[in-house]
Design a protein around this motif. Structure first.
Motif, short mmCIF file in Angstrom:
data_model
loop_
_atom_site.label_atom_id
_atom_site.label_comp_id
_atom_site.label_asym_id
_atom_site.label_seq_id
_atom_site.Cartn_x
_atom_site.Cartn_y
_atom_site.Cartn_z
N MET A 204 107.48 26.45 47.86
CA MET A 204 108.06 25.21 47.36
C MET A 204 108.16 24.21 48.50
N SER A 205 108.46 22.97 48.15
CA SER A 205 108.65 21.93 49.16
C SER A 205 110.03 22.06 49.78
N GLU A 206 110.24 21.36 50.87
CA GLU A 206 111.56 21.40 51.51
C GLU A 206 112.67 20.88 50.59
N PRO A 207 112.49 19.71 49.93
CA PRO A 207 113.56 19.28 49.03
C PRO A 207 113.85 20.28 47.92
N GLU A 208 112.81 20.91 47.37
CA GLU A 208 113.02 21.93 46.34
C GLU A 208 113.79 23.12 46.89
N PHE A 209 113.46 23.53 48.11
CA PHE A 209 114.13 24.67 48.73
C PHE A 209 115.60 24.38 48.99
N ALA B 202 117.49 24.35 45.80
CA ALA B 202 117.61 25.70 45.23
C ALA B 202 118.69 26.51 45.95
N VAL B 203 118.77 26.40 47.27
CA VAL B 203 119.82 27.10 48.02
C VAL B 203 121.19 26.57 47.62
N LEU B 204 121.32 25.25 47.52
CA LEU B 204 122.60 24.67 47.10
C LEU B 204 123.04 25.21 45.75
N THR C 288 110.85 30.05 50.23
CA THR C 288 110.50 31.01 49.19
C THR C 288 111.71 31.33 48.32
N ASP C 289 111.44 31.83 47.12
CA ASP C 289 112.53 32.27 46.24
C ASP C 289 113.33 33.40 46.88
N ALA C 290 112.64 34.30 47.56
CA ALA C 290 113.35 35.41 48.20
C ALA C 290 114.32 34.90 49.26
N ALA D 273 121.53 32.55 50.29
CA ALA D 273 122.73 32.33 49.46
C ALA D 273 123.72 33.49 49.63
N GLU D 274 123.21 34.70 49.75
CA GLU D 274 124.10 35.85 49.99
C GLU D 274 124.79 35.74 51.34
N ARG D 275 124.07 35.29 52.35
CA ARG D 275 124.67 35.12 53.68
C ARG D 275 125.72 34.01 53.67
N ILE D 276 125.46 32.95 52.93
CA ILE D 276 126.45 31.88 52.79
C ILE D 276 127.73 32.42 52.16
N ALA D 277 127.58 33.25 51.14
CA ALA D 277 128.77 33.85 50.50
C ALA D 277 129.55 34.69 51.50
N GLN D 278 128.86 35.45 52.35
CA GLN D 278 129.54 36.25 53.37
C GLN D 278 130.31 35.36 54.34
#
Length: 276
Positions: free
Chosen positions: A150-155, A158-160, A113-115, A121-126
């Motif tokens: 979304m699909s797994e590749p899209e997800f 998006a996280v990257l 999900t977008d959420a 992404a915030e946890r990765i930054a931490q």
């Protein structure tokens, strides 16, 4: 990446053989720090002897990037101390959940999900702030799909992008998920952003039943996964590539056969560029 070529996942059962081998069997080793933090005695001495012969990178098991519980600050402190002590600059973790207020000892999928993209992404930054290093995330194997948008590749892509981090592309996981959950594995590989791919994982898996493959790291790599590796090199260029083996550990010379197969594919993929 500060490493190149072909790597091998370091397991305790390999310590003696790696230390006694007359020459290095791989270009680098990948270490799961949770298995070595605080280790003493004979195993610690063997680890130091092997670490002196090989460049090291680290691949974590317990950060729980996709979970909801707060990140484990004690673990992050221990990880940073281990990375600093062993002069390791490359650290990767799984794009999954592995706990709540306790360790579940498994890598669980998260809703696409977008959420979740923004939250993870915030946890990765931490994590990056705590470790003082960029974090590389890995696509994981799964046995069910949670409701998402979304699909797994899209997800993954998006996280990257949201986290501005790089990818550890596990080729076997892509294949396993294509059998378990559907989808075209070559299309998944092609959809990954080339500039984000830091390095690759290769492994074998277990056929539990028709249509269900378990990412066991306990068997030889099969032909369709080898073909996906060749496709990955053709799409994105050669990347450092690591062999994982956790169970049914064969003699070191058997592992070297697979390491040499990876090296041959790397050389074949670079030949057109050399001739050009």
């Amino acid at each position: 990446m500060p490493v190149h070529g072909v790597g091998l996942g370091l397991r305790r059962s390999l310590l003696g053989a790696l230390a006694q081998a007359p020459r290095p069997v791989a270009d680098f080793l990948e270490v799961a720090p949770e298995n070595w933090i605080g280790l003493g005695g004979r195993l610690a001495r063997q680890f130091r002897a092997v670490a002196e012969r090989y460049p090291l990178i680290c691949h974590g098991l317990s950060l729980n990037l996709g979970g909801l519980a707060p990140l484990d600050t004690r673990l992050l402190n221990d990880l940073r101390a281990f990375l600093d002590a062993n002069q390791v600059q490359v650290y990767s973790e799984h794009l999954s959940a592995c706990g709540d207020h306790g360790q579940l000892y498994d890598l669980l999928p998260v809703p696409f999900t977008d959420a979740n993209v923004r939250r993870i992404a915030e946890r990765i930054a931490q994590v990056q702030d705590a470790l003082g290093r960029p974090l590389i995330i890995e696509n994981v194997s799964a046995y069910l799909t949670l409701p998402g948008e979304m699909s797994e590749p899209e997800f993954v892509a998006a996280v990257l992008d949201e986290a501005d981090c790089n990818l550890l592309l596990d080729v076997n996981n892509v294949y396993v998920n294509s059998v378990n959950l559907g989808g075209e594995p070559a299309a998944y590989i092609s959809a990954m952003p080339t500039q984000r791919i830091a390095y690759l994982h290769m492994a074998g898996h277990f056929d539990a039943e028709p249509g269900l493959k378990i990412d066991s790291h306990g068997a030889a790599i099969i032909d369709p996964v080898w073909a996906l590796l060749q496709h990955t090199y053709a799409c994105h260029g050669v990347r450092p590539t690591l062999l994982e083996r956790d169970f049914n550990m064969p003699p070191l010379d058997v592992l070297q056969t697979e390491l040499q197969q990876i090296r041959r594919y790397q050389q074949a993929a670079t030949l057109p560029a050399v001739h050009a």
